[in-house]
Design a protein around this motif. Structure first.
Motif, PDB file in Angstrom:
ATOM      1  N   ALA A  29      -8.267  -4.529   3.801  1.00  0.00           N
ATOM      2  CA  ALA A  29      -9.571  -5.127   4.114  1.00  0.00           C
ATOM      3  C   ALA A  29      -9.667  -6.594   3.729  1.00  0.00           C
ATOM      4  N   VAL A  30      -8.823  -7.057   2.809  1.00  0.00           N
ATOM      5  CA  VAL A  30      -8.965  -8.427   2.292  1.00  0.00           C
ATOM      6  C   VAL A  30      -7.775  -9.320   2.604  1.00  0.00           C
ATOM      7  N   CYS A  31      -6.731  -8.798   3.196  1.00  0.00           N
ATOM      8  CA  CYS A  31      -5.521  -9.591   3.460  1.00  0.00           C
ATOM      9  C   CYS A  31      -5.763 -10.577   4.597  1.00  0.00           C
ATOM     10  N   PRO A  32      -5.645 -11.894   4.353  1.00  0.00           N
ATOM     11  CA  PRO A  32      -5.882 -12.872   5.421  1.00  0.00           C
ATOM     12  C   PRO A  32      -4.835 -12.818   6.529  1.00  0.00           C
ATOM     13  N   VAL A  33      -3.615 -12.398   6.192  1.00  0.00           N
ATOM     14  CA  VAL A  33      -2.579 -12.280   7.216  1.00  0.00           C
ATOM     15  C   VAL A  33      -2.868 -11.088   8.126  1.00  0.00           C
ATOM     16  N   PHE A  34      -3.197  -9.951   7.523  1.00  0.00           N
ATOM     17  CA  PHE A  34      -3.505  -8.756   8.306  1.00  0.00           C
ATOM     18  C   PHE A  34      -4.715  -8.988   9.217  1.00  0.00           C
ATOM     19  N   SER A  35      -5.669  -9.784   8.759  1.00  0.00           N
ATOM     20  CA  SER A  35      -6.861 -10.048   9.569  1.00  0.00           C
ATOM     21  C   SER A  35      -6.509 -10.748  10.873  1.00  0.00           C
ATOM     22  N   GLN A  36      -5.351 -11.410  10.912  1.00  0.00           N
ATOM     23  CA  GLN A  36      -4.911 -12.101  12.118  1.00  0.00           C
ATOM     24  C   GLN A  36      -3.940 -11.264  12.953  1.00  0.00           C
ATOM     25  N   THR A  37      -3.094 -10.490  12.289  1.00  0.00           N
ATOM     26  CA  THR A  37      -2.035  -9.784  13.019  1.00  0.00           C
ATOM     27  C   THR A  37      -2.326  -8.304  13.247  1.00  0.00           C
ATOM     28  N   CYS A  38      -3.118  -7.705  12.347  1.00  0.00           N
ATOM     29  CA  CYS A  38      -3.405  -6.256  12.384  1.00  0.00           C
ATOM     30  C   CYS A  38      -2.118  -5.426  12.352  1.00  0.00           C
ATOM     31  N   ARG A  39      -1.109  -5.958  11.697  1.00  0.00           N
ATOM     32  CA  ARG A  39       0.172  -5.250  11.556  1.00  0.00           C
ATOM     33  C   ARG A  39       0.269  -4.654  10.152  1.00  0.00           C
ATOM     34  N   GLU A  40       0.552  -3.374  10.076  1.00  0.00           N
ATOM     35  CA  GLU A  40       0.678  -2.700   8.783  1.00  0.00           C
ATOM     36  C   GLU A  40       1.763  -3.344   7.928  1.00  0.00           C
ATOM     37  N   ALA A  41       2.818  -3.832   8.562  1.00  0.00           N
ATOM     38  CA  ALA A  41       3.922  -4.452   7.824  1.00  0.00           C
ATOM     39  C   ALA A  41       3.495  -5.729   7.112  1.00  0.00           C
ATOM     40  N   ASP A  42       2.375  -6.325   7.536  1.00  0.00           N
ATOM     41  CA  ASP A  42       1.932  -7.586   6.952  1.00  0.00           C
ATOM     42  C   ASP A  42       0.994  -7.409   5.771  1.00  0.00           C
ATOM     43  N   VAL A  43       0.510  -6.190   5.540  1.00  0.00           N
ATOM     44  CA  VAL A  43      -0.401  -5.955   4.444  1.00  0.00           C
ATOM     45  C   VAL A  43       0.387  -5.519   3.211  1.00  0.00           C
ATOM     46  N   ALA A  44      -0.213  -5.606   2.038  1.00  0.00           N
ATOM     47  CA  ALA A  44       0.505  -5.293   0.790  1.00  0.00           C
ATOM     48  C   ALA A  44       1.108  -3.892   0.827  1.00  0.00           C
ATOM     49  N   ARG A  45       0.349  -2.931   1.313  1.00  0.00           N
ATOM     50  CA  ARG A  45       0.838  -1.554   1.360  1.00  0.00           C
ATOM     51  C   ARG A  45       2.115  -1.450   2.181  1.00  0.00           C
ATOM     52  N   GLY A  46       2.168  -2.147   3.303  1.00  0.00           N
ATOM     53  CA  GLY A  46       3.355  -2.119   4.150  1.00  0.00           C
ATOM     54  C   GLY A  46       4.547  -2.772   3.486  1.00  0.00           C
ATOM     55  N   LYS A  47       4.305  -3.881   2.778  1.00  0.00           N
ATOM     56  CA  LYS A  47       5.401  -4.558   2.085  1.00  0.00           C
ATOM     57  C   LYS A  47       5.932  -3.715   0.928  1.00  0.00           C
ATOM     58  N   ILE A  48       5.045  -2.968   0.287  1.00  0.00           N
ATOM     59  CA  ILE A  48       5.468  -2.106  -0.818  1.00  0.00           C
ATOM     60  C   ILE A  48       6.401  -1.008  -0.316  1.00  0.00           C
TER      61      ILE A  48
END
Length: 438
Positions: A29-48
């Motif tokens: 909900a707060v990731c500025p990158v995810f807000s643009q790409t909507c890619r799970e791989a770009d959010v913290a959970r995906g990177k983990i």
């Protein structure tokens, strides 16, 4: 310690840190990158998820790992919003260190982090030379941001607007300051690269305020970069060299007697001095770690020092009827990492010539993230454009922030869009009250 042993230790650290992630998705909900790409791989959970299998993924496709790990601003929004306290910033930093140990640094980054920045005199001379000859490369723009474009460097910088270099660096203007033990407080001023070499007006504001409030100031002329740019690139060797250079400077000054705080006007520097230097010093000597313990305990943002230590009274000032409208962009590192937010707003009240009008998403990342603007230019531009729109929609005549890096990014966005709004550091607004006889 050889590279393979460093890699092994980084992988072990990452494994230990990953255990607490519950995959809840609050970071999304707060990731500025995810807000643009909507890619799970770009959010913290995906990177983990990626980092849980980092050793295998590095062997399988190291370039893909690099692409995913660099699509992160290290803004700390995910960690700040995590209900289970996952140390995502530490995880991603360790991931980048492991990646760099496997892939190695590019020759350019290696030169910058391990040769140029680790030699303060060389760095100063390089900036001085750049200042003298910048007119041959830069094309100054007629705008309130005082930016320039670099047509000859377009393959590297694109259409980016960059700040011009001052004629004199801060340390050249003031020389060495040695403090005054008769004062109630004596502080070491750590200007960082930006306030010393690019936005020297920030350093002017800090020193004016400290002198005005009768604070003794210690400022040597040979501090090195704090090391955060190297760390963000995964260069632990360059980071260590910079930290140890600075340890030598602090040892020479002495931290035991007569030094109350180490202040900075750059939240990224403050966070690094307070957190990263000590946290990543596991292989340092006991003596070096002792110095870092003292620095960590004394490191403080300038707004925090003014408001919570000096306890400047902000209750008696109200804006004039014709006050100019300003809006405030919150630095990620200042709010999310250092917990400083209301202090800046309260201090801005002291200048009655301005009235603060909040922009939408004031604490949303501006898209700078240091080298993120170079490694992910399209994403940086998209995130920055969102910030630009919020600034314009606020109707403000000036935009204020407490971070030099944010100033650079916002000035770029305003310059590209030919927006006639000035960008300034919050301490400049406060320092104006001194010249107005406040």
């Amino acid at each position: 310690m050889n590279d393979m042993e460093q890699l092994r230790q980084s992988l072990l650290k990452i494994d230990d840190l990953l255990a607490s992630c519950m995959r809840c998705g609050n970071c999304q909900a707060v990731c500025p990158v995810f807000s643009q790409t909507c890619r799970e791989a770009d959010v913290a959970r995906g990177k983990i998820v990626l980092l849980q299998n980092l050793a295998y993924e590095l062997i399988k496709d190291p370039k893909a790992v690099e692409e995913r790990l660099t699509r992160c601003l290290l803004c700390g929004a995910c960690e700040h919003n995590c209900s289970t306290g996952v140390k995502t910033l530490e995880i991603f930093v360790e991931g980048r260190i492991a990646l760099t140990q496997y892939l190695k640094l590019s020759p350019i980054k290696k030169f910058i982090f391990q040769s140029l920045l680790t030699h303060p005199k060389l760095f100063k001379n390089a900036i001085r030379t750049g200042s003298l000859f910048q007119g041959l490369i830069l094309r100054r723009q007629k705008n309130k941001q005082n930016t320039a474009t670099a047509p000859l460097l377009k393959p590297f910088l694109g259409a980016r607007h960059i700040p011009t270099l001052p004629k004199k660096q801060l340390s050249e203007k003031y020389g060495v300051l040695v403090g005054d033990k008769s004062k109630k407080y004596n502080v070491i001023f750590y200007p960082g690269c930006m306030s010393d070499k690019v936005y020297t007006q920030i350093g002017d504001a800090v020193l004016s305020l400290l002198f005005h409030y009768d604070v003794g100031v210690i400022m040597p002329d040979d501090f090195s970069c704090c090391g955060l740019p190297a760390l963000a690139s995964g260069d632990k060797n360059g980071f260590d060299a910079l930290v140890k250079n600075n340890i030598g400077v602090f040892e020479r000054i002495g931290l035991d007697h007569g030094v109350d705080y180490v202040v900075s006007a750059c939240p990224s520097c403050t966070e690094t001095l307070h957190k990263w230097w000590l946290q990543l010093s596991g292989n340092y000597s006991l003596k070096e770690r002792d110095v870092l313990q003292k620095i960590s305990a004394k490191a403080i943002d300038m707004h925090d020092f003014l408001y919570n230590v000096l306890k400047i009274d902000t209750s008696k000032t109200t804006p004039k009827e014709n006050a100019a409208v300003i809006t405030y962009h919150e630095s990620c590192h200042l709010k999310k990492s250092l917990g400083i937010s209301k202090e800046v707003r309260e201090l801005l009240k002291l200048n009655e010539n301005y009235v603060l009008k909040e922009m939408a998403e004031a604490d949303k990342c501006c898209g700078c993230g240091g080298s993120f603007t170079l490694t992910q230019p399209e994403l940086s531009l998209k995130i920055g454009t969102r910030k630009w729109k919020n600034i314009v929609d606020s109707g403000a005549e000036e935009v204020v922030t407490a971070c030099p890096a944010c100033m650079m990014q916002i000035a770029d966005m305003l310059g590209r869009n030919q927006t006639d709004i000035k960008v300034r550091h919050s301490l400049e607004i406060l320092a104006e009250t001194l010249t107005a006889g406040k």
